[in-house]
Design a protein around this motif. Structure first.
Motif, PDB file in Angstrom:
ATOM      1  N   LYS A 186      -7.414  -2.393  -5.227  1.00  0.00           N
ATOM      2  CA  LYS A 186      -6.286  -2.970  -5.956  1.00  0.00           C
ATOM      3  C   LYS A 186      -5.882  -4.326  -5.390  1.00  0.00           C
ATOM      4  N   THR A 222      -4.973 -10.766  -3.921  1.00  0.00           N
ATOM      5  CA  THR A 222      -5.629 -10.008  -2.859  1.00  0.00           C
ATOM      6  C   THR A 222      -5.023 -10.357  -1.501  1.00  0.00           C
ATOM      7  N   LEU A 251       0.810  -1.217   0.000  1.00  0.00           N
ATOM      8  CA  LEU A 251       0.000   0.000   0.000  1.00  0.00           C
ATOM      9  C   LEU A 251       0.847   1.272   0.000  1.00  0.00           C
ATOM     10  N   TYR A 291      -7.549   1.827   3.381  1.00  0.00           N
ATOM     11  CA  TYR A 291      -6.514   2.421   2.539  1.00  0.00           C
ATOM     12  C   TYR A 291      -6.404   1.812   1.137  1.00  0.00           C
ATOM     13  N   ASP A 292      -7.282   0.885   0.824  1.00  0.00           N
ATOM     14  CA  ASP A 292      -7.296   0.318  -0.531  1.00  0.00           C
ATOM     15  C   ASP A 292      -8.659   0.591  -1.164  1.00  0.00           C
ATOM     16  N   ALA A 337      -7.158  -2.857   4.181  1.00  0.00           N
ATOM     17  CA  ALA A 337      -7.781  -2.913   2.856  1.00  0.00           C
ATOM     18  C   ALA A 337      -8.983  -1.981   2.776  1.00  0.00           C
TER      19      ALA A 337
END
Length: 220
Positions: free
Chosen positions: A90, A165, A28, A85-86, A82
């Motif tokens: 992605k 993932t 990240l 911050y995702d 996730a």
């Protein structure tokens, strides 16, 4: 905030769970400081750590840019990172049936791979009394877990959907440890070729490779 870094990660130099969190922070592009706890001295059970993590285990993560939010349990940490911050998804799925498949694999890693592999390492390397039947049991369970992954990965490149993932990442540190140190006379390239190819693809990712190199250096 710790030295200007967004996160403080309490970890262990050889423990698999802390390193997979570090790998996702690297994926990240998030800044963090790692504090390695000395288990021989019981630092994981000391008040300085249990005030954050009452379970006295690692990893523990503090997000200094989110009100010093504290979260522990590695797969809960991956999910938090996730979802927070995702946002572009992605490395994760936040909706649809894939969201629940992702959760399924995170649960399986936490309830299947982690405990069985961990007990295998304990009875093989650390238990004061040598109990061959216990070692054999957990080695067989490790092979069973790998066979579950093989069955799925023989039909798809990744565990969920069509991309790498946190579900895939959650397995990798324990998997590498088992192949290198737990399983004897076990050729994964023959026994589980799809798992072997999948694991090598994950390890080849720059963020993951960086963390594995740091783990090797820390162990010296």
């Amino acid at each position: 905030m710790s030295d200007g870094k967004q996160f403080t990660l309490y970890s262990h130099k050889s423990g698999p769970n802390g390193w997979k969190v570090a790998a996702f922070l690297e994926e990240l592009g998030l800044s963090y400081e790692t504090i390695f706890l000395d288990f021989q001295k019981g630092e994981q059970k000391a008040p300085e750590h249990t005030k954050f993590n009452p379970n006295g285990r690692i990893p523990t993560l503090i997000d200094h840019k989110n009100g010093d939010f504290v979260i522990w349990e590695s797969n809960a940490i991956l999910t938090y990172l996730a979802e927070t911050y995702d946002k572009e998804g992605k490395f994760s799925f936040s909706s649809g049936l894939e969201k629940y498949q992702q959760l399924q694999w995170l649960f399986f890693q936490a309830s299947g791979q982690g405990p069985y592999f961990g007990q295998g390492f304990w009875f093989k390397l650390f238990h004061s009394e040598k109990i061959p039947s216990a070692v054999e049991r957990y080695q067989n369970e490790a092979k069973r877990v790998i066979s579950v992954l093989e069955g799925v990965l023989s039909k798809s490149e990744w565990l969920v959907g069509d991309k790498y993932t946190i579900a895939d990442l959650s397995f990798i540190t324990w998997h590498v440890g088992a192949v290198n140190a737990l399983l004897e006379n076990y050729d994964i390239s023959k026994e589980a070729p799809h798992v072997d190819a999948w694991a090598k693809k994950i390890q080849a990712r720059p963020a993951v490779a960086k963390v594995f190199a740091e783990k090797a250096a820390a162990a010296k």
